[in-house]
Design an enzyme around this catalytic site. Sequence first.
Site, short mmCIF file in Angstrom:
data_model
loop_
_atom_site.label_atom_id
_atom_site.label_comp_id
_atom_site.label_asym_id
_atom_site.label_seq_id
_atom_site.Cartn_x
_atom_site.Cartn_y
_atom_site.Cartn_z
N PHE A 129 0.85 -1.19 0.00
CA PHE A 129 0.00 0.00 0.00
C PHE A 129 0.89 1.24 0.00
CE2 PHE A 129 -2.82 3.21 1.83
CZ PHE A 129 -3.91 3.05 0.99
N ASP A 201 1.76 -4.76 8.48
CA ASP A 201 0.60 -3.89 8.29
C ASP A 201 -0.63 -4.80 8.17
OD1 ASP A 201 -1.44 -2.26 7.37
OD2 ASP A 201 -0.18 -1.13 5.99
N TYR A 226 -11.24 0.80 10.72
CA TYR A 226 -12.45 1.24 10.00
C TYR A 226 -12.83 0.33 8.84
CZ TYR A 226 -8.80 3.58 7.18
OH TYR A 226 -7.68 3.86 6.43
N LYS A 227 -12.09 -0.75 8.61
CA LYS A 227 -12.44 -1.69 7.54
C LYS A 227 -13.28 -2.83 8.12
CE LYS A 227 -8.11 -0.60 5.08
NZ LYS A 227 -8.66 0.33 4.09
N ARG A 375 -12.36 -4.18 -6.99
CA ARG A 375 -12.21 -4.88 -5.72
C ARG A 375 -13.59 -5.14 -5.10
NH1 ARG A 375 -8.24 -2.36 -1.40
NH2 ARG A 375 -9.97 -0.88 -1.33
#
Length: 416
Positions: A129, A201, A226-227, A375
């Site tokens: 990322f 991560d 928050y995912k 995605r």
Amino acid sequence: MQTREDCLAADRQDPLAPFKQQFDLPPGIIYLDGNSLGVLPRSAQDRALDVIKHEWGAGLIRSWNTAGWFDLPARLGNKLGSLLGAQEGELVITDTTSLNIFKALAAALRIQQQRAPSRRVILSERDNFPTDLYMIQGMIDLLQQGYEMRLIDDDLPLEQALDETVAVLLLSHVNYRSGEMYDMNGVTTLAHEHGVLTIWDLAHAAGAVPVNLTEADADFAVGCTYKYLNGGPGSPAFIWVSPRLSNDFRQPLSGWWGHNRPFDMAVAYEPAEGARRYLCGTQPIISMSLIECGLDIALDAGMAEVRRKSLALGDLFIDLVQHRCASHPLALVTPRNHATRGSHVSFRHPNGFEVMQALIKRGVIGDYREPEVLRFGLTPLYLGYADVWDAVDALKDILDTRSWDRPEFKERTAVT
């Protein structure tokens, strides 16, 4: 599952199906973007009102003590830690993933300077990322001590890249674009054999796949809430440090909240004992308080059952797309192998952006990542097998009719 009726039958037998009622999903929406932003837990609305009206409104400054605000990063950290194989007192919820990467990277490099000062390579992955790579670049520019970033890819595999020049390895457990998952235990062992410290991560892993940081003997871990943990947009992230290294952790952002006695108002910085030293400044209490709603749901569901359903949803999605949309230029970029797959599935399409915008218009919400990647997040707590069937139905119709080929779907917005 060969028909939609098969999917409905599977939903009726699904032990996780009742959890969907704990989320406030808009009607007519199939939400396949929990890998980017999770859904609102119904309990979060009452919790927000309680924090705002009672704890802040009535309690005012007293609530740092009476409502437990001061201890919130550590208390919630213990809940999250139990999902990630961490022991009590090892993990705190605080700041952003990017800031926590900076902290972990600075601490790891400092430790390595003392152990092996000649190591000057920070190793990561070309397809990591971007924020992870940007933080490495910023750290190198800040230190000005001859560090360099080395990136593994198809031409430079991990086994070849690890050598006596590498100080730190920073990897995402689950790749944000492809959904490919590393063997954390195996990679960490390999890194340690070469004297390298690891930073994991967990942004696309926490709450999505089983993680056991203690068992893996990892060194550092960071991630967001928050995912898959449904903490809310921009909710605070987390940082974990192995107890082997906690006393050697030096906070590069030595703010007062990480001080051993912050209200002594001392001139000199003295790090707190344990995980509190990973904190920096005053915590965002309202957003942090809402994280607990998602955490409690995840703890109640259990990661083993979540993982089982996640893999089943992924298998179904991949099979349906590859059979029902076979005449279209869709290329699977996510591993089929369960051992190397996270909880989202990605396909490439030459007009991926436009196709995704058309899907969103139809109420099937996924997201798009360059280059050409659609995605689809498969979040078992609020997604069913019939949802997957209906999502592929919509995708097939959009591709068959070329309804994606409209000017409105070609307009780029700030967030994709």
